[in-house]
Every structure is written in structure tokens, then in C-alpha cells.
Scaffold this active site. Structure first.
Site, PDB file in Angstrom:
ATOM      1  N   ASN A 132      -6.265 -30.599 -10.435  1.00  0.00           N
ATOM      2  CA  ASN A 132      -4.903 -30.338 -10.846  1.00  0.00           C
ATOM      3  C   ASN A 132      -4.648 -31.060 -12.170  1.00  0.00           C
ATOM      4  O   ASN A 132      -4.817 -32.276 -12.258  1.00  0.00           O
ATOM      5  CB  ASN A 132      -3.933 -30.818  -9.753  1.00  0.00           C
ATOM      6  CG  ASN A 132      -2.514 -30.427 -10.035  1.00  0.00           C
ATOM      7  OD1 ASN A 132      -1.974 -30.742 -11.085  1.00  0.00           O
ATOM      8  ND2 ASN A 132      -1.889 -29.744  -9.085  1.00  0.00           N
ATOM      9  N   HIS A 156      -3.137 -25.730 -11.310  1.00  0.00           N
ATOM     10  CA  HIS A 156      -3.500 -26.312 -10.023  1.00  0.00           C
ATOM     11  C   HIS A 156      -5.022 -26.443 -10.014  1.00  0.00           C
ATOM     12  O   HIS A 156      -5.719 -25.858 -10.852  1.00  0.00           O
ATOM     13  CB  HIS A 156      -3.046 -25.403  -8.885  1.00  0.00           C
ATOM     14  CG  HIS A 156      -1.576 -25.472  -8.616  1.00  0.00           C
ATOM     15  ND1 HIS A 156      -0.995 -24.815  -7.561  1.00  0.00           N
ATOM     16  CD2 HIS A 156      -0.573 -26.119  -9.258  1.00  0.00           C
ATOM     17  CE1 HIS A 156       0.297 -25.048  -7.555  1.00  0.00           C
ATOM     18  NE2 HIS A 156       0.587 -25.840  -8.571  1.00  0.00           N
ATOM     19  N   GLU A 178      -7.407 -25.223  -8.142  1.00  0.00           N
ATOM     20  CA  GLU A 178      -8.163 -23.975  -8.007  1.00  0.00           C
ATOM     21  C   GLU A 178      -8.104 -23.162  -9.300  1.00  0.00           C
ATOM     22  O   GLU A 178      -9.111 -22.573  -9.714  1.00  0.00           O
ATOM     23  CB  GLU A 178      -7.612 -23.144  -6.841  1.00  0.00           C
ATOM     24  CG  GLU A 178      -7.680 -23.854  -5.501  1.00  0.00           C
ATOM     25  CD  GLU A 178      -6.457 -24.699  -5.174  1.00  0.00           C
ATOM     26  OE1 GLU A 178      -6.284 -25.023  -3.992  1.00  0.00           O
ATOM     27  OE2 GLU A 178      -5.666 -25.031  -6.099  1.00  0.00           O
ATOM     28  N   SER A 226      -4.938 -27.211   0.997  1.00  0.00           N
ATOM     29  CA  SER A 226      -4.686 -25.789   1.244  1.00  0.00           C
ATOM     30  C   SER A 226      -4.122 -25.114  -0.007  1.00  0.00           C
ATOM     31  O   SER A 226      -3.166 -25.606  -0.598  1.00  0.00           O
ATOM     32  CB  SER A 226      -3.687 -25.661   2.408  1.00  0.00           C
ATOM     33  OG  SER A 226      -3.465 -24.320   2.740  1.00  0.00           O
ATOM     34  N   CYS A 275      -2.041 -22.896  -2.561  1.00  0.00           N
ATOM     35  CA  CYS A 275      -0.671 -22.388  -2.593  1.00  0.00           C
ATOM     36  C   CYS A 275      -0.682 -20.865  -2.762  1.00  0.00           C
ATOM     37  O   CYS A 275      -1.740 -20.241  -2.841  1.00  0.00           O
ATOM     38  CB  CYS A 275       0.101 -23.045  -3.740  1.00  0.00           C
ATOM     39  SG  CYS A 275      -0.445 -22.452  -5.368  1.00  0.00           S
ATOM     40  N   CYS A 335      -2.568 -19.814  -6.097  1.00  0.00           N
ATOM     41  CA  CYS A 335      -4.016 -19.950  -6.007  1.00  0.00           C
ATOM     42  C   CYS A 335      -4.605 -18.973  -4.991  1.00  0.00           C
ATOM     43  O   CYS A 335      -5.693 -18.428  -5.191  1.00  0.00           O
ATOM     44  CB  CYS A 335      -4.380 -21.389  -5.678  1.00  0.00           C
ATOM     45  SG  CYS A 335      -3.840 -22.547  -6.967  1.00  0.00           S
ATOM     46  N   ASP A 357       5.286 -30.292  -8.366  1.00  0.00           N
ATOM     47  CA  ASP A 357       4.051 -29.518  -8.282  1.00  0.00           C
ATOM     48  C   ASP A 357       4.161 -28.358  -7.309  1.00  0.00           C
ATOM     49  O   ASP A 357       3.622 -27.290  -7.554  1.00  0.00           O
ATOM     50  CB  ASP A 357       2.882 -30.424  -7.888  1.00  0.00           C
ATOM     51  CG  ASP A 357       1.537 -29.789  -8.196  1.00  0.00           C
ATOM     52  OD1 ASP A 357       1.241 -29.610  -9.386  1.00  0.00           O
ATOM     53  OD2 ASP A 357       0.823 -29.447  -7.242  1.00  0.00           O
TER      54      ASP A 357
END
Length: 147
Positions: free
Chosen positions: A41, A52, A54, A79, A81, A84, A144
Site C-alpha cells: 500500500n 492499495h 494489490e 482481504s 477491497c 482490488c 484508506d
């Protein structure tokens, strides 16, 4: 029990993000059993709305052929979002390994409904990294996740 080396690489990315003053979430893209890209991130570091872990990882992968994405696994310490998860679906990444989903749970059921294998590891280091960060920097965490 030996920890998955790819999850270890994602955790190393999360630690790097924290050391840079950002949100401690890391990700790696694995294709055919080898790391193709890493990311963490970088919203704070780059003043970005979308980096982020990912998304940073996928950006760092550069142009990847569709058949490579279909043979890939995306690791994330947290996990994914909605944003992503959308990228996971767009590129047809078939499997996602999640370090933890206690502190935040994205649309995992939706990913599963769309055919993605979502494996939750529930790694205590991933949980601890996020719990400490959220306690110490709630304003940054809320920014975020769009709160």
C-alpha cells in the site's frame, strides 16, 4: 509448521510499507510458482487514491498476458477491497491467498461466486500488524478504507 514463502514475501512488503509511513498491507503476484511482482500500500507515500497493495503489485507486474494471469495466484496480507477485487476479476486471477480478514473483510463471497478460489490463512502476524496500525493510526486507516 512452515509458513508459505509467498505469504512471507507479502508480509515483508507490508512491513516495508509501514516503515515508509504507510498502511502495512503487502501483496505478491505468483505466476507458475515464481514471484512475478511485489507491492505494498503506497497511498500515503505517493499521495495516491488507488495504490492499495494489490493495485501496486499489479502495476509493478507491468503488462502480463491473459494466460499468465489465469495461471497466477495473488497473495495479500489483508482481504482485498472492492477495488482490488474488481482487478482480480478483470484479469481473471483464479486464486487469492489472504493473510487475514479479521480486521477488514472485502467482498470475498462475491469473488467466490465469480469462481475465484479465496483461501484465508488467518496469519497472526498479519492480524497483529493491522491491529497495531489501526490502534495507532485510526484516521489513516479510515481514510484508506473510505470511512
Amino acid at each position: 509448521m512452515t509458513r508459505d514463502p509467498f505469504l512471507e514475501a507479502a508480509i515483508a512488503e507490508a512491513r516495508l510499507g509501514l516503515a515508509e509511513g504507510g498502511v502495512p498491507i503487502g501483496s505478491v503476484l505468483v505466476v507458475d510458482g515464481a514471484i512475478r511482482a511485489r507491492g505494498h500500500n503506497r497511498r500515503v507515500q505517493r499521495g495516491s487514491a488507488i495504490l492499495h497493495a494489490e493495485m501496486d503489485c499489479l502495476e509493478n507486474a507491468g503488462r502480463v498476458k491473459a494466460d499468465e494471469y489465469r495461471r497466477s495466484v495473488l497473495y495479500s496480507t489483508l482481504s482485498p477491497c472492492d477495488m482490488c477485487s474488481g482487478a482480480i476479476l478483470l484479469y481473471k486471477i483464479p486464486r487469492v491467498v489472504v493473510g487475514e480478514n479479521r480486521t477488514f473483510q472485502g467482498p470475498e463471497a462475491y469473488l467466490r461466486d465469480r469462481g475465484v478460489v479465496v483461501e484465508i490463512v488467518d496469519d497472526i502476524e498479519c492480524v497483529d500488524l493491522m491491529k497495531r496500525f489501526i490502534a495507532e493510526r485510526p484516521e489513516l486507516w479510515n481514510e484508506d478504507i473510505g470511512e
